[in-house]
Motif scaffolding. Structure first.
Motif, PDB file in Angstrom:
ATOM      1  N   UNK A   7       0.824  -1.204   0.000  1.00 12.89           N
ATOM      2  CA  UNK A   7       0.000   0.000   0.000  1.00 12.89           C
ATOM      3  C   UNK A   7       0.864   1.262   0.000  1.00 12.89           C
ATOM      4  N   UNK A   8       1.940   1.235   0.776  1.00 12.61           N
ATOM      5  CA  UNK A   8       2.861   2.377   0.782  1.00 12.61           C
ATOM      6  C   UNK A   8       3.446   2.592  -0.618  1.00 12.61           C
ATOM      7  N   UNK A   9       3.850   1.477  -1.270  1.00 16.48           N
ATOM      8  CA  UNK A   9       4.410   1.584  -2.624  1.00 16.48           C
ATOM      9  C   UNK A   9       3.372   2.093  -3.616  1.00 16.48           C
ATOM     10  N   UNK A  10       2.124   1.659  -3.466  1.00 16.46           N
ATOM     11  CA  UNK A  10       1.061   2.130  -4.353  1.00 16.46           C
ATOM     12  C   UNK A  10       0.828   3.623  -4.155  1.00 16.46           C
ATOM     13  N   UNK A  11       0.800   4.050  -2.902  1.00 17.22           N
ATOM     14  CA  UNK A  11       0.527   5.453  -2.603  1.00 17.22           C
ATOM     15  C   UNK A  11       1.651   6.367  -3.084  1.00 17.22           C
ATOM     16  N   UNK A  12       2.885   5.860  -3.075  1.00 14.11           N
ATOM     17  CA  UNK A  12       4.046   6.676  -3.438  1.00 14.11           C
ATOM     18  C   UNK A  12       4.549   6.405  -4.853  1.00 14.11           C
ATOM     19  N   UNK A  13       3.878   5.477  -5.564  1.00 13.69           N
ATOM     20  CA  UNK A  13       4.287   5.072  -6.915  1.00 13.69           C
ATOM     21  C   UNK A  13       5.728   4.561  -6.926  1.00 13.69           C
ATOM     22  N   UNK A  14       6.041   3.758  -5.916  1.00 14.64           N
ATOM     23  CA  UNK A  14       7.395   3.240  -5.752  1.00 14.64           C
ATOM     24  C   UNK A  14       7.424   1.720  -5.988  1.00 14.64           C
ATOM     25  N   UNK A  15       6.377   1.171  -6.607  1.00 11.42           N
ATOM     26  CA  UNK A  15       6.229  -0.275  -6.721  1.00 11.42           C
ATOM     27  C   UNK A  15       7.345  -0.974  -7.471  1.00 11.42           C
ATOM     28  N   UNK A  16       7.670  -0.495  -8.694  1.00 12.22           N
ATOM     29  CA  UNK A  16       8.675  -1.185  -9.495  1.00 12.22           C
ATOM     30  C   UNK A  16      10.042  -1.193  -8.803  1.00 12.22           C
ATOM     31  N   UNK A  17      10.428  -0.031  -8.260  1.00 10.81           N
ATOM     32  CA  UNK A  17      11.731   0.038  -7.581  1.00 10.81           C
ATOM     33  C   UNK A  17      11.769  -0.874  -6.361  1.00 10.81           C
ATOM     34  N   UNK A  18      10.686  -0.887  -5.596  1.00 13.37           N
ATOM     35  CA  UNK A  18      10.629  -1.734  -4.400  1.00 13.37           C
ATOM     36  C   UNK A  18      10.693  -3.202  -4.790  1.00 13.37           C
ATOM     37  N   UNK A  19       9.940  -3.593  -5.820  1.00 11.59           N
ATOM     38  CA  UNK A  19       9.915  -4.990  -6.232  1.00 11.59           C
ATOM     39  C   UNK A  19      11.298  -5.452  -6.672  1.00 11.59           C
ATOM     40  N   UNK A  20      11.963  -4.651  -7.488  1.00  9.69           N
ATOM     41  CA  UNK A  20      13.306  -5.007  -7.946  1.00  9.69           C
ATOM     42  C   UNK A  20      14.273  -5.125  -6.767  1.00  9.69           C
ATOM     43  N   UNK A  21      14.133  -4.235  -5.792  1.00 10.07           N
ATOM     44  CA  UNK A  21      14.982  -4.288  -4.612  1.00 10.07           C
ATOM     45  C   UNK A  21      14.721  -5.563  -3.806  1.00 10.07           C
ATOM     46  N   UNK A  22      13.449  -5.924  -3.645  1.00  6.14           N
ATOM     47  CA  UNK A  22      13.104  -7.143  -2.900  1.00  6.14           C
ATOM     48  C   UNK A  22      13.641  -8.389  -3.593  1.00  6.14           C
ATOM     49  N   UNK A  23      13.548  -8.432  -4.919  1.00  5.83           N
ATOM     50  CA  UNK A  23      14.068  -9.566  -5.682  1.00  5.83           C
ATOM     51  C   UNK A  23      15.585  -9.655  -5.526  1.00  5.83           C
ATOM     52  N   UNK A  24      16.253  -8.515  -5.611  1.00  4.01           N
ATOM     53  CA  UNK A  24      17.707  -8.487  -5.489  1.00  4.01           C
ATOM     54  C   UNK A  24      18.159  -8.991  -4.122  1.00  4.01           C
ATOM     55  N   UNK A  25      17.482  -8.546  -3.072  1.00  4.50           N
ATOM     56  CA  UNK A  25      17.823  -8.992  -1.714  1.00  4.50           C
ATOM     57  C   UNK A  25      17.607 -10.492  -1.572  1.00  4.50           C
ATOM     58  N   UNK A  26      16.496 -10.996  -2.110  1.00  6.10           N
ATOM     59  CA  UNK A  26      16.193 -12.425  -2.009  1.00  6.10           C
ATOM     60  C   UNK A  26      17.237 -13.263  -2.735  1.00  6.10           C
ATOM     61  N   UNK A  27      17.655 -12.818  -3.919  1.00  2.67           N
ATOM     62  CA  UNK A  27      18.639 -13.576  -4.690  1.00  2.67           C
ATOM     63  C   UNK A  27      19.985 -13.634  -3.987  1.00  2.67           C
ATOM     64  N   UNK A  28      20.350 -12.551  -3.297  1.00  2.00           N
ATOM     65  CA  UNK A  28      21.627 -12.530  -2.581  1.00  2.00           C
ATOM     66  C   UNK A  28      21.573 -13.345  -1.297  1.00  2.00           C
ATOM     67  N   UNK A  29      20.393 -13.377  -0.681  1.00  5.27           N
ATOM     68  CA  UNK A  29      20.259 -14.006   0.636  1.00  5.27           C
ATOM     69  C   UNK A  29      20.014 -15.508   0.560  1.00  5.27           C
ATOM     70  N   UNK A  30      19.313 -15.956  -0.489  1.00  3.73           N
ATOM     71  CA  UNK A  30      18.903 -17.350  -0.565  1.00  3.73           C
ATOM     72  C   UNK A  30      19.854 -18.159  -1.435  1.00  3.73           C
ATOM     73  N   UNK A  31      20.393 -19.219  -0.896  1.00  5.02           N
ATOM     74  CA  UNK A  31      21.204 -20.153  -1.654  1.00  5.02           C
ATOM     75  C   UNK A  31      20.308 -21.239  -2.233  1.00  5.02           C
TER      76      UNK A  31
END
Length: 393
Positions: free
Chosen positions: A68-92
């Motif tokens: 909801x915060x991302x929707x309200x601030x139009x930050x969805x794409x950047x947030x999603x890419x950041x979440x994917x990047x963190x997951x790829x680095x963290x998960x073996x």
């Protein structure tokens, strides 16, 4: 934005039982109405109450708050890419594999589809000696050891099996190399002549061509689609289904989650309510299947958080959309019937699925829908959550 408190909602707060759904829905409505003051107030309140380590309401508030915060601030794409990047680095590979296997041990959410699809594939290819299964799924090949074992115990001659696994760029080549090694080792143990090919470097599933799959004329082909078709852009789903039809398969198995994030795309509040309904069921299931401190459960919940952001906060043209836009069984059946005929499942396959559920805690059941769209539904507390179907040209 979020805190990590594990306490219950603050004393005297008026939210009461099931407070998360009510506050989240109010916030979604405020965003749709562009009511800035109300948005800020509700986001602040949700942030005070939310925790990714709390009870179901706190978890729902935590994961939906981010979207909801991302929707309200139009930050969805950047947030999603950041979440994917963190997951790829963290998960073996090993941590992901452990999560998948633990999920299959604790819940039939994915194993249900494996059992139904394997049964339909084995029946459709019975008596054939040169089999080719095209696997377009998100199962990391965990579906296939059971099928290999079934082929090894056939009464007639053990057939040759070629497995072609289709993966997109998001799955690392090293991961598929490790999976391939394990699958070939197990096939040798079972005494099944086995070949595994990987079709990779696809940015999107709609780029897949018949030529890349190397189908030979004397092969009996089965196509397995588990959690795969929703990765295709909505406008391109018909073309992908027609391409699958062009492979002349003996059977196509389709397993998807029962939710509709497409027909409501133009109405944010309706899309939000459907998303909240579906993930509320999912979080309840995780809560009753896993202990609260389970690392695998937290990984699954973080995966949900990424999905929720992509559904609610990314533009429909965004590449992150393609992996999340689920449709209900009725919608998929209408698409598939343009090229295929539904064949349903035999009594033996239904019995195998029923036997599977006996391994899990109470709350799970099956519904077999017949008629024009025969399908098998996995029910969680009488709500359909996953459905499976089998199709022939």
């Amino acid at each position: 934005m979020q805190n990590t408190r594990t306490s219950s909602p603050i004393p005297g707060n008026p939210c009461g039982e099931k407070w998360a759904s009510r506050l989240l829905s109010e916030c979604a409505e405020a965003i749709a109405e562009k009511n800035t003051n109300k948005i800020h107030h509700l986001l602040w309140m949700l942030n005070e109450l939310a925790s990714p380590y709390g009870d179901i309401d706190q978890k729902l508030a935590s994961h939906f708050l981010q979207a909801l915060f991302c929707k309200a601030t139009e930050y969805g794409e950047q947030c999603y890419k950041s979440l994917i990047s963190v997951a790829e680095k963290k998960h073996s590979f090993e941590s992901t594999r452990k999560m998948i296997l633990k999920f299959q041990e604790m819940s039939p959410w994915t194993t249900f589809g494996h059992v139904a699809s394997n049964g339909a594939i084995l029946e459709a290819l019975e008596g054939e000696n040169k089999l080719h299964i095209i696997d377009i799924s998100n199962t990391f090949c965990t579906q296939w050891p059971t099928l290999l074992e079934a082929l090894a115990t056939r009464n007639d001659e053990t057939p040759q099996l070629k497995l072609t696994v289709v993966v997109t760029e998001s799955m690392e080549r090293s991961v598929m190399k490790e999976i391939s090694h394990r699958m070939k080792k197990f096939a040798r143990l079972m005494g099944v002549p086995f070949e595994l090919n990987v079709v990779s470097r696809l940015a999107h599933l709609c780029q897949l061509t018949k030529e890349e799959l190397s189908v030979e004329e004397d092969e009996a082909v089965a196509i397995n689609c588990i959690g795969a078709l929703r990765r295709v852009n909505v406008d391109e789903r018909g073309a992908v289904i027609r391409m699958l039809h062009g492979l002349s398969p003996r059977v196509v198995t389709v397993v998807e989650e029962e939710a509709d994030f497409t027909s409501t795309r133009d109405d944010f509040v309706k899309c939000f309510e459907e998303c909240l309904r579906f993930y509320n069921l999912y979080f309840e299931m995780l809560d009753e299947s896993f202990v609260s401190t389970s690392n695998e459960r937290l990984m699954l919940e973080r995966e949900c958080s990424r999905s929720i952001v992509s559904i609610l906060a990314c533009n429909i043209e965004s590449s992150c959309e393609e992996s999340e836009l689920r449709e209900r069984s009725s919608q998929w059946c209408n698409r598939l019937k343009e090229c295929f005929s539904a064949v349903g499942f035999s009594d033996d396959v239904v019995d195998d699925a029923k036997s599977l559920l006996k391994r899990y805690r109470a709350g799970w059941s099956l519904v077999f829908s017949q008629g024009d769209n025969p399908a098998l539904f996995l029910m969680w507390k009488e709500e359909p959550v996953v459905w499976a179907s089998a199709w022939k040209p």
